[in-house]
Motif scaffolding. Structure first.
Motif, PDB file in Angstrom:
ATOM      1  N   ARG A  56       0.839  -1.207   0.000  1.00 14.45           N
ATOM      2  CA  ARG A  56       0.000   0.000   0.000  1.00 14.45           C
ATOM      3  C   ARG A  56       0.874   1.257   0.000  1.00 14.45           C
ATOM      4  NH1 ARG A  56      -5.412   0.514   2.250  1.00 14.45           N
ATOM      5  NH2 ARG A  56      -5.104  -1.606   2.966  1.00 14.45           N
ATOM      6  N   GLN A  57       1.929   1.258   0.805  1.00 12.59           N
ATOM      7  CA  GLN A  57       2.832   2.411   0.857  1.00 12.59           C
ATOM      8  C   GLN A  57       3.588   2.574  -0.463  1.00 12.59           C
ATOM      9  OE1 GLN A  57       5.086   1.248   4.316  1.00 12.59           O
ATOM     10  NE2 GLN A  57       4.072   2.785   5.608  1.00 12.59           N
ATOM     11  N   ARG A  58       3.996   1.459  -1.063  1.00  8.31           N
ATOM     12  CA  ARG A  58       4.691   1.532  -2.347  1.00  8.31           C
ATOM     13  C   ARG A  58       3.796   2.149  -3.418  1.00  8.31           C
ATOM     14  NH1 ARG A  58       6.569  -4.125  -3.877  1.00  8.31           N
ATOM     15  NH2 ARG A  58       6.988  -3.066  -5.839  1.00  8.31           N
ATOM     16  N   VAL A  59       2.513   1.755  -3.435  1.00 10.30           N
ATOM     17  CA  VAL A  59       1.576   2.309  -4.412  1.00 10.30           C
ATOM     18  C   VAL A  59       1.393   3.805  -4.172  1.00 10.30           C
ATOM     19  CG1 VAL A  59      -0.825   2.291  -5.195  1.00 10.30           C
ATOM     20  CG2 VAL A  59       0.384   0.133  -4.839  1.00 10.30           C
ATOM     21  N   ASN A  60       1.220   4.192  -2.903  1.00  5.88           N
ATOM     22  CA  ASN A  60       1.024   5.609  -2.586  1.00  5.88           C
ATOM     23  C   ASN A  60       2.262   6.442  -2.926  1.00  5.88           C
ATOM     24  OD1 ASN A  60      -1.657   5.491  -1.719  1.00  5.88           O
ATOM     25  ND2 ASN A  60      -1.057   4.893   0.337  1.00  5.88           N
ATOM     26  N   THR A  61       3.436   5.907  -2.666  1.00  6.39           N
ATOM     27  CA  THR A  61       4.673   6.612  -3.012  1.00  6.39           C
ATOM     28  C   THR A  61       4.782   6.784  -4.527  1.00  6.39           C
ATOM     29  OG1 THR A  61       5.761   5.689  -1.066  1.00  6.39           O
ATOM     30  CG2 THR A  61       7.186   6.542  -2.798  1.00  6.39           C
ATOM     31  N   ALA A  62       4.483   5.729  -5.272  1.00  5.50           N
ATOM     32  CA  ALA A  62       4.521   5.811  -6.734  1.00  5.50           C
ATOM     33  C   ALA A  62       3.478   6.802  -7.255  1.00  5.50           C
ATOM     34  CB  ALA A  62       4.294   4.434  -7.339  1.00  5.50           C
ATOM     35  N   LEU A  63       2.319   6.837  -6.602  1.00  7.18           N
ATOM     36  CA  LEU A  63       1.252   7.762  -6.984  1.00  7.18           C
ATOM     37  C   LEU A  63       1.716   9.215  -6.810  1.00  7.18           C
ATOM     38  CD1 LEU A  63      -1.974   7.598  -7.604  1.00  7.18           C
ATOM     39  CD2 LEU A  63      -2.145   8.356  -5.254  1.00  7.18           C
TER      40      LEU A  63
END
Length: 152
Positions: free
Chosen positions: A4-11
């Motif tokens: 979830r954090q990886r997706v948010n960081t990429a976003l």
């Protein structure tokens, strides 16, 4: 860092880079995760989705897009097929490496040995074991027939 954090960081990075196509795909991923969070909130008092659940969501999203690519190519809409391929590439950044055919065979053999499977009736136990260990790393639609061949 969890998925979830990886997706948010990429976003956030896609917003800074003004990468609109990537941003749209990342927002779709985020929305799918939040939908599952909301669906889980009401049942059993769970906090939300786990990384394993997110891997399943991403796998499902990838499979849907692969089917869309086939449909668009058959219809001659190569522009839409290319857009779907781009979305697949973005989604696959968050998935673990796919197992090779040899690794998949070895995992199936190990699972059969672990559950001491003797017949096709044990297929559910084998699939459960594989899904627990290899979610996102193998195509379970292709694994089923392989297990049946080994047990028959």
């Amino acid at each position: 860092m969890d998925l979830r954090q990886r997706v948010n960081t990429a976003l956030k990075q896609a917003m800074k880079d003004k990468a609109t196509a990537r941003l749209a795909t990342l927002r779709l991923i985020n929305a799918a995760i939040k939908d599952q969070d909301i669906a889980r909130r009401g049942s059993d008092g769970e906090d939300g989705v786990t990384d394993t659940d997110i891997l399943a969501i991403l796998g499902k999203m990838t499979k849907q897009r692969q089917e869309s690519v086939r449909a668009y190519e058959e219809a001659g809409r190569l522009d839409l097929a290319d857009r779907e391929r781009h979305e697949i590439a973005v989604i696959e950044e968050f998935l673990p490496r796919q197992l090779t055919d040899k690794e998949t065979e070895a995992a199936i053999d190990a699972a059969i040995a672990e559950v001491e499977a003797k017949s096709i009736r044990d297929m559910g136990k084998i699939m459960a074991r594989l899904k627990a260990k290899y979610t996102g790393q193998m195509d379970f639609g292709a694994v089923g027939p392989k297990i049946k061949d080994k047990l028959s």
